[in-house]
Design a protein around this motif. Structure first.
Motif, short mmCIF file in Angstrom:
data_model
loop_
_atom_site.label_atom_id
_atom_site.label_comp_id
_atom_site.label_asym_id
_atom_site.label_seq_id
_atom_site.Cartn_x
_atom_site.Cartn_y
_atom_site.Cartn_z
N THR A 28 0.84 -1.21 0.00
CA THR A 28 0.00 0.00 0.00
C THR A 28 0.86 1.25 0.00
N VAL A 29 1.85 1.31 0.90
CA VAL A 29 2.66 2.52 0.97
C VAL A 29 3.60 2.63 -0.23
N ALA A 30 4.00 1.50 -0.78
CA ALA A 30 4.84 1.56 -1.98
C ALA A 30 4.10 2.27 -3.11
N GLU A 31 2.84 1.92 -3.27
CA GLU A 31 2.02 2.56 -4.32
C GLU A 31 1.83 4.05 -4.02
N LYS A 32 1.62 4.39 -2.76
CA LYS A 32 1.35 5.78 -2.39
C LYS A 32 2.59 6.66 -2.51
N TYR A 33 3.77 6.07 -2.27
CA TYR A 33 4.99 6.88 -2.21
C TYR A 33 5.93 6.66 -3.39
N GLY A 34 5.45 5.98 -4.41
CA GLY A 34 6.17 5.97 -5.68
C GLY A 34 7.38 5.07 -5.76
N PHE A 35 7.33 3.91 -5.11
CA PHE A 35 8.38 2.91 -5.33
C PHE A 35 7.70 1.55 -5.46
N THR A 36 8.46 0.57 -5.87
CA THR A 36 7.89 -0.76 -6.06
C THR A 36 8.68 -1.79 -5.25
N LEU A 37 8.01 -2.89 -4.97
CA LEU A 37 8.62 -4.01 -4.25
C LEU A 37 8.56 -5.25 -5.13
N THR A 38 9.69 -5.89 -5.30
CA THR A 38 9.73 -7.19 -5.95
C THR A 38 10.01 -8.22 -4.86
N THR A 39 9.05 -9.10 -4.63
CA THR A 39 9.17 -10.03 -3.50
C THR A 39 9.33 -11.47 -4.00
N SER A 40 10.09 -12.23 -3.23
CA SER A 40 10.22 -13.67 -3.45
C SER A 40 10.01 -14.34 -2.11
N SER A 41 9.16 -15.36 -2.07
CA SER A 41 8.83 -16.02 -0.82
C SER A 41 9.58 -17.34 -0.68
N PHE A 42 10.01 -17.62 0.54
CA PHE A 42 10.76 -18.84 0.83
C PHE A 42 10.09 -19.58 1.99
N PRO A 43 10.01 -20.92 1.92
CA PRO A 43 9.24 -21.69 2.90
C PRO A 43 10.05 -22.15 4.11
N TRP A 44 11.17 -21.52 4.38
CA TRP A 44 12.10 -22.03 5.38
C TRP A 44 11.57 -21.88 6.80
N GLY A 45 12.07 -22.74 7.69
CA GLY A 45 11.69 -22.70 9.10
C GLY A 45 11.61 -24.09 9.68
N ALA A 46 10.93 -24.22 10.82
CA ALA A 46 10.83 -25.52 11.48
C ALA A 46 9.94 -26.48 10.72
N ASP A 47 8.86 -25.99 10.13
CA ASP A 47 8.02 -26.87 9.30
C ASP A 47 8.82 -27.42 8.12
N TYR A 48 9.64 -26.59 7.54
CA TYR A 48 10.50 -27.02 6.44
C TYR A 48 11.50 -28.06 6.92
N TYR A 49 12.00 -27.86 8.12
CA TYR A 49 12.94 -28.82 8.72
C TYR A 49 12.30 -30.19 8.89
N LYS A 50 11.04 -30.20 9.31
CA LYS A 50 10.35 -31.48 9.49
C LYS A 50 10.18 -32.20 8.16
N ALA A 51 10.00 -31.43 7.11
CA ALA A 51 9.79 -32.05 5.80
C ALA A 51 11.10 -32.37 5.08
N LYS A 52 12.10 -31.51 5.24
CA LYS A 52 13.32 -31.62 4.41
C LYS A 52 14.59 -31.91 5.21
N GLY A 53 14.53 -31.79 6.54
CA GLY A 53 15.72 -32.06 7.34
C GLY A 53 16.66 -30.89 7.49
N VAL A 54 16.31 -29.73 6.95
CA VAL A 54 17.11 -28.51 7.10
C VAL A 54 16.17 -27.33 7.31
N PHE A 55 16.65 -26.32 8.03
CA PHE A 55 15.84 -25.12 8.24
C PHE A 55 15.89 -24.19 7.03
N ILE A 56 16.98 -24.23 6.31
CA ILE A 56 17.17 -23.38 5.14
C ILE A 56 18.01 -24.19 4.14
#
Length: 356
Positions: A28-56
């Motif tokens: 919202t504020v990016a649009e209001k104040y004239g800049f943009t955000l390019t976001t990338s989401s990552f699933p890391w954490g304890a849930d990821y550790y349970k599934a993959k054996g690593v936190f990251i």
């Protein structure tokens, strides 16, 4: 138009609810104040550790290195050993990216009653600056013969001149922009080597800032004064463990840990900084849309302030203040607003503030 690359790591528990709420506010504020955000989401954490054996993932740190900032929710699950999240995720990011400043504002928001019934809003307004890479949390230790009568466990704190000097300079420079007062919270009367050295180096740095009042306070006395006289504090500089404890006490005197924001900051900007609320993953209320998102939203404001978008950051803070002033609270403050409704209210208040 400026564009910022933001890594989104919701993490575990309520992180999956509050981070999307905060991201809506940032967009919202990016649009209001004239800049943009390019976001990338990552699933890391304890849930990821349970599934993959690593936190990251093994290449995760290399991926994060190319972002302007990291927006993080929380890490930890009840069925994952609670010694692992810090060691395998949080500390790894903080140390790899030289995020040696942990920045935690403590400020009573409008409309919120502090548990300190005799204190007004102007009485609770300070910042805890916690040294974030050294001290008591370096995990330099060992357990020997744990099942034997002569078993022994050690953890050795590490304090370097460089580490102390840089956190001290950051704190004094911050105080120059605030009310020109630094309090070094220490325990050098009992930790007579490590924290006596900490005190010595901070005292030396204080001489470079004659316009800033400097004093030293032992942590037991500081803890009492958080409750009895919070108005005496402006900028607190302290060690990794002491700061971890005191900043949660600060969240409590704000009325709720759900309000507390934080930044893990690399001031030189050689690496991305990471911004997160202080409250943790709160698995007992996860998935119910009742978590307080204010700490996460305020952390988003700190993120934008770090990137130089000061007007946008101020509008987020103003949006938060108008929301709490209106009595729109989550259940942690005996309110009935949902996570989504609180974010909606902050966005609505931002839009009115910008329009005005």
């Amino acid at each position: 138009m400026k564009n910022y690359k933001i890594a989104i790591v919701p993490g575990d528990g309520i992180g999956k609810e509050i981070i999307p709420a905060g991201l809506r506010v940032m967009n919202t504020v990016a649009e209001k104040y004239g800049f943009t955000l390019t976001t990338s989401s990552f699933p890391w954490g304890a849930d990821y550790y349970k599934a993959k054996g690593v936190f990251i993932t093994p290449d995760g740190l290399e991926e994060l290195k190319h972002f302007d900032a990291i927006y993080f929710g929380a890490v930890g699950c009840p069925d994952v050993d609670d010694t692992l999240p810090a060691m395998l995720y949080t500390f790894k990011i903080r140390t790899t990216f030289h995020q040696y400043v942990n920045y935690r504002p403590v400020k009573l928001l409008p409309g919120v009653s502090s548990p300190l019934r005799y204190k007004q809003h102007e009485d609770i307004d300070f910042v805890v600056i916690r040294e974030n890479n050294e001290g008591e949390f370096v995990q330099n230790g060992k357990i020997l013969f744990p099942e034997e009568p002569h078993g022994i466990a050690t953890d050795t704190s590490v304090f370097t001149r460089k580490g102390i000097e840089r956190i001290a300079h950051y704190s004094f420079k911050l105080a120059q922009r605030r009310r020109k007062k630094v309090t070094n919270v220490t325990k050098s009367n009992t930790l007579i080597h490590s924290l006596a050295y900490w005190d010595k180096v901070i005292q030396e740095v204080s001489l470079f800032y004659p316009d800033v009042e400097y004093n030293k306070m032992y942590v037991d006395n500081a803890s009492a004064n958080f409750v009895l006289r919070p108005e005496i504090f402006d900028v607190i500089v302290t060690t990794n463990m002491i700061g971890d404890i005191l900043s949660d006490l600060g969240g409590a005197i704000m009325g709720s840990l759900g309000f507390g924001p934080s930044g893990n900051i690399n001031p030189e900007r050689n690496y991305p900084s990471m911004f997160e609320p202080i409250h943790g993953s709160a698995p007992d209320i996860a998935g119910q849309n009742i978590a307080n998102p204010i700490g996460a939203i305020w952390s988003a404001g700190l993120l934008l302030e770090h990137l130089g978008e000061f007007a946008a950051a101020e509008s987020i803070y103003n949006g938060i203040c108008e929301t709490t002033k209106a009595g729109i609270f989550a259940k942690d403050l005996k309110g009935n607003a949902s996570t989504t409704q609180i974010a909606d209210a902050v966005i609505s208040n931002i839009e009115q503030f910008v329009a005005a």
